[in-house]
Motif scaffolding. Structure first.
Motif, PDB file in Angstrom:
ATOM      1  N   LEU A   7       1.245  -0.824  -0.075  1.00 31.20           N
ATOM      2  CA  LEU A   7       0.112   0.102   0.097  1.00 31.20           C
ATOM      3  C   LEU A   7       1.293   1.318   0.046  1.00 31.20           C
ATOM      4  CD1 LEU A   7      -0.242   1.927   2.661  1.00 31.20           C
ATOM      5  CD2 LEU A   7      -1.373  -0.373   3.561  1.00 31.20           C
ATOM      6  N   THR A   8       0.715   2.370  -0.296  1.00 31.92           N
ATOM      7  CA  THR A   8       1.002   3.224  -0.138  1.00 31.92           C
ATOM      8  C   THR A   8      -0.090   4.845   0.853  1.00 31.92           C
ATOM      9  OG1 THR A   8      -0.415   4.056  -2.635  1.00 31.92           O
ATOM     10  CG2 THR A   8       1.728   2.928  -2.586  1.00 31.92           C
ATOM     11  N   GLY A  10      -0.215   8.406   2.847  1.00 33.97           N
ATOM     12  CA  GLY A  10       0.775   9.358   3.158  1.00 33.97           C
ATOM     13  C   GLY A  10       0.063  10.603   1.904  1.00 33.97           C
ATOM     14  N   GLY A  11       1.623  11.588   2.234  1.00 32.78           N
ATOM     15  CA  GLY A  11       1.110  12.086   0.769  1.00 32.78           C
ATOM     16  C   GLY A  11       1.819  11.272  -0.570  1.00 32.78           C
ATOM     17  N   ASP A  12       1.230  12.006  -1.171  1.00 27.85           N
ATOM     18  CA  ASP A  12       2.101  11.115  -3.015  1.00 27.85           C
ATOM     19  C   ASP A  12       3.809  11.696  -3.259  1.00 27.85           C
ATOM     20  OD1 ASP A  12       0.292  13.744  -3.469  1.00 27.85           O
ATOM     21  OD2 ASP A  12       1.230  12.905  -5.751  1.00 27.85           O
ATOM     22  N   SER A  13       4.208  10.916  -3.295  1.00 30.61           N
ATOM     23  CA  SER A  13       5.518  11.303  -4.488  1.00 30.61           C
ATOM     24  C   SER A  13       6.044  10.532  -5.243  1.00 30.61           C
ATOM     25  CB  SER A  13       6.865  11.476  -2.890  1.00 30.61           C
ATOM     26  OG  SER A  13       7.065   9.971  -2.680  1.00 30.61           O
ATOM     27  N   PRO A  14       6.518  11.469  -6.560  1.00 36.52           N
ATOM     28  CA  PRO A  14       6.781  10.831  -7.720  1.00 36.52           C
ATOM     29  C   PRO A  14       7.786   9.711  -7.312  1.00 36.52           C
ATOM     30  CG  PRO A  14       6.911  13.473  -7.848  1.00 36.52           C
ATOM     31  CD  PRO A  14       6.851  12.889  -6.450  1.00 36.52           C
ATOM     32  N   GLY A  15       7.399   8.175  -7.858  1.00 37.35           N
ATOM     33  CA  GLY A  15       8.491   7.242  -8.071  1.00 37.35           C
ATOM     34  C   GLY A  15       7.598   6.591  -7.089  1.00 37.35           C
ATOM     35  N   MET A  16       6.919   6.491  -6.351  1.00 41.04           N
ATOM     36  CA  MET A  16       5.660   5.120  -5.579  1.00 41.04           C
ATOM     37  C   MET A  16       5.565   4.206  -6.172  1.00 41.04           C
ATOM     38  SD  MET A  16       3.425   7.681  -3.060  1.00 41.04           S
ATOM     39  CE  MET A  16       3.549   7.416  -1.295  1.00 41.04           C
ATOM     40  N   ASN A  17       4.849   4.232  -7.449  1.00 44.46           N
ATOM     41  CA  ASN A  17       4.870   3.593  -8.861  1.00 44.46           C
ATOM     42  C   ASN A  17       5.796   2.481  -8.852  1.00 44.46           C
ATOM     43  OD1 ASN A  17       1.438   4.607  -9.281  1.00 44.46           O
ATOM     44  ND2 ASN A  17       2.154   6.390 -10.246  1.00 44.46           N
ATOM     45  N   ALA A  18       7.013   3.575  -9.459  1.00 52.24           N
ATOM     46  CA  ALA A  18       8.101   2.222  -8.721  1.00 52.24           C
ATOM     47  C   ALA A  18       8.165   1.632  -8.605  1.00 52.24           C
ATOM     48  CB  ALA A  18       9.513   3.395  -9.866  1.00 52.24           C
ATOM     49  N   ALA A  19       8.119   2.535  -7.324  1.00 48.00           N
ATOM     50  CA  ALA A  19       8.071   1.001  -5.682  1.00 48.00           C
ATOM     51  C   ALA A  19       6.885  -0.008  -5.965  1.00 48.00           C
ATOM     52  CB  ALA A  19       7.930   1.828  -4.596  1.00 48.00           C
ATOM     53  N   VAL A  32       5.616 -15.764  -5.201  1.00 48.27           N
ATOM     54  CA  VAL A  32       4.699 -15.207  -4.368  1.00 48.27           C
ATOM     55  C   VAL A  32       3.445 -14.372  -4.464  1.00 48.27           C
ATOM     56  CG1 VAL A  32       4.719 -13.898  -2.002  1.00 48.27           C
ATOM     57  CG2 VAL A  32       6.836 -14.916  -2.700  1.00 48.27           C
ATOM     58  N   GLU A  33       2.572 -14.138  -4.677  1.00 50.35           N
ATOM     59  CA  GLU A  33       1.417 -13.724  -4.896  1.00 50.35           C
ATOM     60  C   GLU A  33       1.190 -11.924  -3.832  1.00 50.35           C
ATOM     61  OE1 GLU A  33      -2.522 -15.457  -3.850  1.00 50.35           O
ATOM     62  OE2 GLU A  33      -1.650 -16.880  -6.233  1.00 50.35           O
ATOM     63  N   VAL A  34       0.842 -11.235  -4.498  1.00 53.84           N
ATOM     64  CA  VAL A  34       0.900 -10.014  -4.073  1.00 53.84           C
ATOM     65  C   VAL A  34      -0.283  -9.158  -4.030  1.00 53.84           C
ATOM     66  CG1 VAL A  34       1.319  -7.167  -4.725  1.00 53.84           C
ATOM     67  CG2 VAL A  34       3.203  -9.446  -4.969  1.00 53.84           C
ATOM     68  N   TYR A  35      -0.847  -8.474  -3.019  1.00 52.81           N
ATOM     69  CA  TYR A  35      -2.279  -7.838  -3.449  1.00 52.81           C
ATOM     70  C   TYR A  35      -2.285  -6.628  -2.757  1.00 52.81           C
ATOM     71  CZ  TYR A  35      -4.915 -12.234  -3.522  1.00 52.81           C
ATOM     72  OH  TYR A  35      -5.729 -13.088  -3.722  1.00 52.81           O
ATOM     73  N   GLY A  36      -2.617  -5.551  -3.853  1.00 56.79           N
ATOM     74  CA  GLY A  36      -2.536  -4.026  -3.845  1.00 56.79           C
ATOM     75  C   GLY A  36      -3.763  -3.573  -2.978  1.00 56.79           C
ATOM     76  N   ILE A  37      -3.550  -2.785  -1.719  1.00 55.60           N
ATOM     77  CA  ILE A  37      -4.428  -1.867  -1.326  1.00 55.60           C
ATOM     78  C   ILE A  37      -4.492  -0.613  -1.215  1.00 55.60           C
ATOM     79  CG2 ILE A  37      -4.861  -1.310   1.117  1.00 55.60           C
ATOM     80  CD1 ILE A  37      -2.984  -4.200   2.147  1.00 55.60           C
ATOM     81  N   TYR A  38      -5.078  -0.265  -1.806  1.00 52.42           N
ATOM     82  CA  TYR A  38      -5.799   1.190  -3.077  1.00 52.42           C
ATOM     83  C   TYR A  38      -6.451   1.724  -1.124  1.00 52.42           C
ATOM     84  CZ  TYR A  38      -6.043  -1.136  -7.360  1.00 52.42           C
ATOM     85  OH  TYR A  38      -5.446  -1.331  -8.213  1.00 52.42           O
ATOM     86  N   HIS A  39      -5.985   2.974  -1.445  1.00 47.19           N
ATOM     87  CA  HIS A  39      -6.360   4.187  -0.698  1.00 47.19           C
ATOM     88  C   HIS A  39      -5.747   4.150   0.464  1.00 47.19           C
ATOM     89  CE1 HIS A  39      -9.460   4.768  -3.255  1.00 47.19           C
ATOM     90  NE2 HIS A  39      -9.602   5.911  -3.821  1.00 47.19           N
ATOM     91  N   GLY A  40      -4.485   3.464   1.020  1.00 44.53           N
ATOM     92  CA  GLY A  40      -3.610   3.297   2.007  1.00 44.53           C
ATOM     93  C   GLY A  40      -4.085   2.726   3.241  1.00 44.53           C
ATOM     94  N   LEU A  68      -1.974   3.278  -6.920  1.00 44.93           N
ATOM     95  CA  LEU A  68      -2.959   2.462  -5.343  1.00 44.93           C
ATOM     96  C   LEU A  68      -3.991   3.828  -4.925  1.00 44.93           C
ATOM     97  CD1 LEU A  68       0.189   0.334  -4.208  1.00 44.93           C
ATOM     98  CD2 LEU A  68      -2.386  -0.490  -5.325  1.00 44.93           C
ATOM     99  N   TYR A  69      -4.087   4.848  -5.293  1.00 46.60           N
ATOM    100  CA  TYR A  69      -4.365   5.614  -4.341  1.00 46.60           C
ATOM    101  C   TYR A  69      -3.739   5.723  -3.105  1.00 46.60           C
ATOM    102  CZ  TYR A  69      -6.863   5.466  -8.715  1.00 46.60           C
ATOM    103  OH  TYR A  69      -7.666   5.418  -9.622  1.00 46.60           O
ATOM    104  N   SER A  70      -3.933   7.103  -2.570  1.00 42.62           N
ATOM    105  CA  SER A  70      -3.618   7.272  -0.854  1.00 42.62           C
ATOM    106  C   SER A  70      -4.532   8.067  -0.009  1.00 42.62           C
ATOM    107  CB  SER A  70      -2.277   8.386  -0.620  1.00 42.62           C
ATOM    108  OG  SER A  70      -1.638   8.118   0.402  1.00 42.62           O
TER     109      SER A  70
END
Length: 319
Positions: A7-8, A10-19, A32-40, A68-70
């Motif tokens: 998840l992402t 707090g305040g967004d920052s450029p590079g979060m998507n790369a992470a 390993v399976e990965v699940y995205g958690i949207y809106h922090g 993933l929004y924040s």
């Protein structure tokens, strides 16, 4: 560990998507399976969780913001909010978590680890105010955005022979102001970590004017004061025509620099490695160009400090 979340927050920052991309693809590489958690953490509490595939993060490494929004989530600071989040982690079978964000996000990661869910903090904030790393994801991009803006403002300041006050982000940390001010030859840099004397600032401006200097740039971190108010004080004290620019949220957006893309990729991948090693309650970072990790409790107990040598140099060069 066969299933992790990311998840992402707090305040967004450029590079979060790369992470996020690095977390997803590094995990899938290791089956390993990965699940995205949207809106922090808000999404964690509300169960806004979806499985991510390789293609889910395709064509994202160059994009600013976060796919993933924040969101801010005061509810997660309370035990009841944490319990709701943990229930959803159990529901989806998520065994470990990667959190990309700043100080507040790390505190949430610390809570989850203490509740038995190994969590790794990846520093993503334009403020560059996380101890244990030389740079945070997004700082370099934001810095270049600020420098680009100041370069343009200087052109106008030169044309009209004015003094310009530029307010940049940095409520508790002055790295953006300090680095951009030094890079752009600002006459004065005001940061929250150091007291400033308005009389000295005025005296420096007058000295410059007396030797024929036609324009000046003053950089103010928002935590050091209001750029508008400081601009008024300078104009009243000097009589010089003064203009103020508040850069605001333009500093957070934009395509990440190569440095931030690479940094985010390295840190995101290392976060997955730590989870696969059975480690939680850690933060990742870069020091002397080496990827490192630290105990999250240790990092949260340390206060960010400015580079005093750099601050002194900025004053010496602005005589």
């Amino acid at each position: 560990m066969k299933r992790i979340g990311v998840l992402t927050s707090g305040g967004d920052s450029p590079g979060m998507n790369a992470a996020v991309r690095a977390v997803v693809r590094k995990a899938i590489y290791h089956d390993v399976e990965v699940y995205g958690i949207y809106h922090g953490y808000s999404g964690l509490i509300n169960g806004n969780i979806k499985k991510l595939e390789i293609g889910s993060v395709g064509d994202t490494i160059h994009r600013g913001g976060t796919i993933l929004y924040s969101a801010r989530c005061p509810e997660f600071r309370e035990l009841e909010g944490q319990r709701k989040g943990i229930e959803n982690l159990k529901k989806f079978g998520i065994e470990g978590l990667v959190v990309v964000g700043g100080d507040g996000s790390f505190r949430g990661a610390e809570k989850l680890t203490n509740h038995g869910y190994p969590t790794i903090g990846v520093p993503g904030t334009i403020d560059n105010d996380i101890p244990g790393t030389d740079f945070t994801i997004g700082f370099d991009t934001a810095l270049n955005t600020v420098i680009n803006a100041i370069d343009k403002i200087r052109d106008t300041a030169t044309s009209h022979e004015r003094t310009y006050v530029v307010e940049v982000m940095g409520r508790d940390a002055g790295d953006l102001a300090l680095w951009s001010g030094l890079a752009d030859g600002a006459e004065s840099i005001l940061i929250p970590e150091a007291e400033y004397d308005m009389q000295q600032i005025v005296a420096r401006l007058k000295r410059g004017h007396e030797r024929g200097k036609k324009h000046s740039i003053i950089i103010v971190a928002e935590g050091a004061g209001s750029g508008v108010e400081i601009g008024k004080q300078i104009e009243e004290a000097t009589g010089f025509e003064t203009r103020v620019t508040v850069l605001g949220h333009i500093q957070r957006g934009g395509s990440p620099t190569a440095f931030d893309r690479v940094l985010a990729s390295r840190l995101g991948a290392r976060a997955v490695e730590l989870l696969l090693e059975g480690k939680g309650g850690r933060t990742v970072g870069i020091q002397n160009n080496k990827i490192v990790d630290h105990d999250i409790n240790e990092i949260l107990s340390v206060k960010h400090v400015i580079d005093e040598g750099m601050y002194q140099l900025s004053q010496e060069l602005s005589i």
